[in-house]
Design a protein around this motif. Structure first.
Motif, PDB file in Angstrom:
ATOM      1  N   GLY A  90       0.834  -1.192   0.000  1.00 33.46           N
ATOM      2  CA  GLY A  90       0.000   0.000   0.000  1.00 33.46           C
ATOM      3  C   GLY A  90       0.869   1.242   0.000  1.00 33.46           C
ATOM      4  N   TYR A  91       0.358   2.312  -0.604  1.00 32.01           N
ATOM      5  CA  TYR A  91       1.070   3.588  -0.602  1.00 32.01           C
ATOM      6  C   TYR A  91       0.748   4.344   0.681  1.00 32.01           C
ATOM      7  CZ  TYR A  91       1.863   2.640  -5.556  1.00 32.01           C
ATOM      8  OH  TYR A  91       2.242   2.074  -6.742  1.00 32.01           O
ATOM      9  N   GLY A  92       1.458   5.463   0.900  1.00 36.21           N
ATOM     10  CA  GLY A  92       1.250   6.237   2.110  1.00 36.21           C
ATOM     11  C   GLY A  92       0.959   7.695   1.826  1.00 36.21           C
ATOM     12  N   SER A  93       0.659   8.429   2.876  1.00 40.01           N
ATOM     13  CA  SER A  93       0.414   9.861   2.792  1.00 40.01           C
ATOM     14  C   SER A  93       1.523  10.595   3.523  1.00 40.01           C
ATOM     15  CB  SER A  93      -0.934  10.208   3.418  1.00 40.01           C
ATOM     16  OG  SER A  93      -1.980   9.581   2.710  1.00 40.01           O
ATOM     17  N   SER A  94       1.794  11.827   3.093  1.00 41.12           N
ATOM     18  CA  SER A  94       2.863  12.606   3.707  1.00 41.12           C
ATOM     19  C   SER A  94       2.471  13.057   5.103  1.00 41.12           C
ATOM     20  CB  SER A  94       3.189  13.820   2.836  1.00 41.12           C
ATOM     21  OG  SER A  94       2.044  14.631   2.681  1.00 41.12           O
ATOM     22  N   ALA A  95       3.460  13.109   5.976  1.00 40.64           N
ATOM     23  CA  ALA A  95       3.247  13.570   7.345  1.00 40.64           C
ATOM     24  C   ALA A  95       4.536  14.208   7.839  1.00 40.64           C
ATOM     25  CB  ALA A  95       2.836  12.413   8.244  1.00 40.64           C
ATOM     26  N   GLY A  96       4.413  15.065   8.840  1.00 42.61           N
ATOM     27  CA  GLY A  96       5.576  15.720   9.416  1.00 42.61           C
ATOM     28  C   GLY A  96       5.640  15.495  10.908  1.00 42.61           C
ATOM     29  N   GLY A  97       6.823  15.655  11.470  1.00 41.33           N
ATOM     30  CA  GLY A  97       7.039  15.425  12.887  1.00 41.33           C
ATOM     31  C   GLY A  97       7.925  14.215  13.093  1.00 41.33           C
ATOM     32  N   ALA A  98       7.861  13.609  14.259  1.00 42.95           N
ATOM     33  CA  ALA A  98       8.644  12.413  14.527  1.00 42.95           C
ATOM     34  C   ALA A  98       7.915  11.199  13.952  1.00 42.95           C
ATOM     35  CB  ALA A  98       8.858  12.243  16.028  1.00 42.95           C
ATOM     36  N   ALA A  99       8.642  10.350  13.245  1.00 39.92           N
ATOM     37  CA  ALA A  99       8.035   9.159  12.659  1.00 39.92           C
ATOM     38  C   ALA A  99       7.566   8.216  13.759  1.00 39.92           C
ATOM     39  CB  ALA A  99       9.035   8.452  11.746  1.00 39.92           C
ATOM     40  N   VAL A 100       6.424   7.602  13.547  1.00 40.69           N
ATOM     41  CA  VAL A 100       5.846   6.718  14.556  1.00 40.69           C
ATOM     42  C   VAL A 100       6.569   5.379  14.574  1.00 40.69           C
ATOM     43  CG1 VAL A 100       3.582   7.772  14.360  1.00 40.69           C
ATOM     44  CG2 VAL A 100       4.152   5.825  12.918  1.00 40.69           C
ATOM     45  N   THR A 101       6.473   4.709  15.687  1.00 41.20           N
ATOM     46  CA  THR A 101       6.968   3.349  15.797  1.00 41.20           C
ATOM     47  C   THR A 101       5.796   2.421  15.501  1.00 41.20           C
ATOM     48  OG1 THR A 101       8.550   4.015  17.480  1.00 41.20           O
ATOM     49  CG2 THR A 101       8.059   1.672  17.320  1.00 41.20           C
ATOM     50  N   LEU A 102       5.955   1.544  14.549  1.00 35.65           N
ATOM     51  CA  LEU A 102       4.850   0.675  14.148  1.00 35.65           C
ATOM     52  C   LEU A 102       4.598  -0.397  15.193  1.00 35.65           C
ATOM     53  CD1 LEU A 102       5.566   0.413  10.365  1.00 35.65           C
ATOM     54  CD2 LEU A 102       3.881   1.801  11.534  1.00 35.65           C
ATOM     55  N   PRO A 103       3.366  -0.908  15.332  1.00 33.00           N
ATOM     56  CA  PRO A 103       2.250  -0.576  14.464  1.00 33.00           C
ATOM     57  C   PRO A 103       1.840   0.882  14.553  1.00 33.00           C
ATOM     58  CG  PRO A 103       1.478  -1.780  16.354  1.00 33.00           C
ATOM     59  CD  PRO A 103       2.976  -1.825  16.418  1.00 33.00           C
ATOM     60  N   ALA A 104       1.361   1.399  13.431  1.00 34.05           N
ATOM     61  CA  ALA A 104       1.032   2.814  13.321  1.00 34.05           C
ATOM     62  C   ALA A 104      -0.042   3.204  14.328  1.00 34.05           C
ATOM     63  CB  ALA A 104       0.563   3.121  11.901  1.00 34.05           C
ATOM     64  N   PRO A 105      -0.112   4.479  14.684  1.00 36.38           N
ATOM     65  CA  PRO A 105      -1.088   4.925  15.691  1.00 36.38           C
ATOM     66  C   PRO A 105      -2.511   4.847  15.178  1.00 36.38           C
ATOM     67  CG  PRO A 105      -0.029   6.800  14.662  1.00 36.38           C
ATOM     68  CD  PRO A 105       0.684   5.585  14.159  1.00 36.38           C
ATOM     69  N   ALA A 106      -3.461   4.961  16.101  1.00 37.34           N
ATOM     70  CA  ALA A 106      -4.878   4.852  15.758  1.00 37.34           C
ATOM     71  C   ALA A 106      -5.307   5.927  14.771  1.00 37.34           C
ATOM     72  CB  ALA A 106      -5.724   4.940  17.018  1.00 37.34           C
ATOM     73  N   ALA A 107      -4.584   7.061  14.742  1.00 34.58           N
ATOM     74  CA  ALA A 107      -4.952   8.144  13.826  1.00 34.58           C
ATOM     75  C   ALA A 107      -4.782   7.732  12.373  1.00 34.58           C
ATOM     76  CB  ALA A 107      -4.104   9.383  14.120  1.00 34.58           C
ATOM     77  N   ALA A 108      -3.970   6.721  12.135  1.00 35.55           N
ATOM     78  CA  ALA A 108      -3.735   6.280  10.770  1.00 35.55           C
ATOM     79  C   ALA A 108      -4.445   4.958  10.520  1.00 35.55           C
ATOM     80  CB  ALA A 108      -2.240   6.135  10.511  1.00 35.55           C
ATOM     81  N   THR A 109      -5.722   4.899  10.846  1.00 32.21           N
ATOM     82  CA  THR A 109      -6.467   3.644  10.730  1.00 32.21           C
ATOM     83  C   THR A 109      -6.905   3.339   9.306  1.00 32.21           C
ATOM     84  OG1 THR A 109      -8.476   4.850  11.303  1.00 32.21           O
ATOM     85  CG2 THR A 109      -7.326   3.727  13.083  1.00 32.21           C
ATOM     86  N   ALA A 110      -6.773   4.298   8.396  1.00 33.85           N
ATOM     87  CA  ALA A 110      -7.161   4.067   7.008  1.00 33.85           C
ATOM     88  C   ALA A 110      -6.333   4.980   6.114  1.00 33.85           C
ATOM     89  CB  ALA A 110      -8.654   4.347   6.811  1.00 33.85           C
ATOM     90  N   CYS A 111      -6.457   4.742   4.824  1.00 37.46           N
ATOM     91  CA  CYS A 111      -5.735   5.577   3.870  1.00 37.46           C
ATOM     92  C   CYS A 111      -6.216   7.021   3.986  1.00 37.46           C
ATOM     93  CB  CYS A 111      -5.982   5.054   2.459  1.00 37.46           C
ATOM     94  SG  CYS A 111      -5.185   6.029   1.192  1.00 37.46           S
ATOM     95  N   VAL A 112      -5.280   7.951   4.062  1.00 37.31           N
ATOM     96  CA  VAL A 112      -5.609   9.370   4.158  1.00 37.31           C
ATOM     97  C   VAL A 112      -5.770   9.926   2.751  1.00 37.31           C
ATOM     98  CG1 VAL A 112      -4.855  11.615   5.010  1.00 37.31           C
ATOM     99  CG2 VAL A 112      -4.324   9.542   6.306  1.00 37.31           C
ATOM    100  N   ALA A 113      -6.909  10.562   2.491  1.00 30.93           N
ATOM    101  CA  ALA A 113      -7.200  11.039   1.137  1.00 30.93           C
ATOM    102  C   ALA A 113      -6.250  12.141   0.697  1.00 30.93           C
ATOM    103  CB  ALA A 113      -8.641  11.527   1.046  1.00 30.93           C
ATOM    104  N   ALA A 114      -5.776  12.968   1.615  1.00 26.47           N
ATOM    105  CA  ALA A 114      -4.849  14.033   1.265  1.00 26.47           C
ATOM    106  C   ALA A 114      -3.769  14.127   2.323  1.00 26.47           C
ATOM    107  CB  ALA A 114      -5.583  15.371   1.140  1.00 26.47           C
TER     108      ALA A 114
END
Length: 202
Positions: free
Chosen positions: A63-87
């Motif tokens: 799967g592809y990803g969406s751009s984000a800024g800040g400190a990269a998360v440690t996987l598994p990804a946080p709940a905020a990224a529960t689905a593909c982000v449209a933008a």
């Protein structure tokens, strides 16, 4: 006793000033054009790096990803990224590649994170389609980059192998509206989108 004094006449000085003015009139526009080309090259290089990062993320997670800024998360990804982000998030460089402890820029989906470096403004837009197995991952993306001091937008759509460019306004920052929404199996970098006029294949 008279001394023989020699110097430049007024005519000679005027001729030298005229020659310097002519050379400056030729050189300054050329220098400006070289600077703009350099800014555009930085945006184009960022685009290629982000496209490579998208493909690396797809190879790891399907799967592809969406751009984000800040400190990269440690996987598994946080709940905020529960689905593909449209933008994705509009990021403004310079930014280093993010890590778990260092703020920067990265691509993210539910299953992975890929950091990338950024010279100036970039926005990554992506669209997800529900797959047979959860979670929902982005199946396509559109990336657009523009250096604020440049006069071109550069774009990549995962539905095409080509890179694209479009004319834009010099010294104008890119905004979110300049990036078309990604659509599965449909090329979005056609015509004019926002401030990016008349997309063409590179």
């Amino acid at each position: 006793m008279l001394k023989n004094k020699k110097g430049f006449t007024l005519i000679e000085l005027l001729i030298v000033v005229a020659i310097i003015a002519i050379l400056a009139a030729i050189a300054i526009p050329q220098f400006s054009a070289y600077r703009i080309r350099g800014f555009n090259a930085a945006a184009n290089s960022d685009l290629r790096n982000i496209a490579t990062s998208e493909e690396a993320l797809f190879a790891d997670t399907q799967g592809y990803g969406s751009s984000a800024g800040g400190a990269a998360v440690t996987l598994p990804a946080p709940a905020a990224a529960t689905a593909c982000v449209a933008a994705g998030t509009l990021l403004s460089g310079p930014l280093n590649a993010a890590s778990a402890s260092l703020g920067g820029s990265f691509l993210q989906n539910q299953l992975g994170v890929v950091p990338f470096s950024l010279s100036n403004q970039v926005l990554v837009a992506s669209t997800g389609v529900l797959t047979a197995a959860a979670p929902t991952l982005c199946t396509t993306y559109v990336v657009v980059t523009k250096n604020t001091a440049g006069d071109r937008c550069f774009g990549r759509d995962s539905d095409s192998q080509s890179m694209y460019f479009a004319n834009a306004v010099l010294n104008t920052a890119m905004v979110a509206a300049d990036v078309p929404a990604a659509v599965v199996n449909t090329l979005q970098l056609t015509g004019t989108t926002g401030a990016c006029a008349n997309w063409l294949t590179m």
